[in-house]
Enzyme design. Structure first.
Site, PDB file in Angstrom:
ATOM      1  CG  HIS B  56      58.821 -12.518  90.056  1.00  0.00           C
ATOM      2  ND1 HIS B  56      58.224 -12.908  88.885  1.00  0.00           N
ATOM      3  CD2 HIS B  56      58.094 -13.092  91.044  1.00  0.00           C
ATOM      4  CE1 HIS B  56      57.177 -13.677  89.146  1.00  0.00           C
ATOM      5  NE2 HIS B  56      57.064 -13.791  90.443  1.00  0.00           N
ATOM      6  CD  GLU B  58      62.681 -12.325  86.303  1.00  0.00           C
ATOM      7  OE1 GLU B  58      62.474 -12.448  87.524  1.00  0.00           O
ATOM      8  OE2 GLU B  58      62.153 -13.055  85.453  1.00  0.00           O
ATOM      9  CB  CYS B  86      56.170 -13.845  84.810  1.00  0.00           C
ATOM     10  SG  CYS B  86      56.310 -12.368  85.833  1.00  0.00           S
ATOM     11  CB  CYS B  89      59.778 -10.067  84.965  1.00  0.00           C
ATOM     12  SG  CYS B  89      59.587 -10.461  86.731  1.00  0.00           S
TER      13      CYS B  89
END
Lengths: 149, 149
Positions: B56, B58, B86, B89
């Site tokens: 992801h 992040e 999410c 993260c």
């Protein structure tokens, strides 16, 4: 016939990884990922060495297993990890849709259960496998660290 | 004097990253990490390209910013991300003790708030910055993807 490849067998492999972390001065957590009784990823916590909070054993194991399988979903795989995953690792395991997670010691402070995070509904969870060995190693680490400071 | 380096300014940079993800066929989420009005990490979602659920925007930004700073804690830093993090993260951001998280669109299905995960108590949160731009890009991505299948 006795199957030697039970949860204890693979958790011992994860514990060996945790011991390697210990020797490197890392919080001793180790993990392996297994598919059809074959280990496809081994890892241990490397947050200090890499200066990276994302370098937990589980995160590295997920990336390695995905590389091995050539796909991002870990269906049919089991993660063995010596300590209950945190919410970051539970979140990664959620996305991977891994079939089974086996952990040793519980983490009543920062484990995913206490923090409120969730594994995927399809993921089977087994806890407490070689719990004493995993938590003894963690306690020994923190005692030694305290004495050094 | 007007400070051009406000939350909108940096969220536009995160949106540019999200657009790059879109062009690569990735779910369009982008992120930047800023310290003292300086961008020290830029990233976008790469889960498909890398076959890795941990990729992801992040997560990559956290790793990059830690590398830049030479330390794993992101105190004094702000993450700008186009979509609500999410639980994975959020968990990584928790460990980083980042000072501020600014996100655009909310994720009412898999965002950390709905999933029950937690940011660090020290982390300030601002949401809804360029929310329409971020969610329009996401909607366009899923419409185009649906039409291709």
């Amino acid at each position: 016939m006795i199957n030697p490849f039970d949860d204890t067998y693979f958790m011992k492999k994860a514990l060996q990884e945790a011991e390697t972390a210990f020797e490197k001065g890392e919080i001793p957590v180790g993990a392996v990922i297994v598919i059809k009784d074959k280990i496809i990823a081994r890892s241990h916590n490397l947050t200090e060495l890499l200066n990276d909070v994302t370098a937990h054993a589980e995160m590295q194991a997920i990336t390695s297993a995905s590389n091995f399988l050539g796909g991002k979903y870990l269906k049919g795989c089991t993660l063995y990890v010596t300590l209950e995953p945190c919410q970051m690792c539970a979140g990664a395991l959620y996305w991977s849709q891994i079939s089974k997670v086996v952990y040793g010691a519980s983490d009543d402070n920062r484990g995913f259960i206490k923090m409120g995070a969730q594994l995927h509904p399809k993921t089977k969870v087994v806890k407490g496998v070689l719990e004493d060995e995993a938590s003894t190693l963690l306690k020994r680490f923190f005692i030694e660290k305290r004495n050094l400071n």
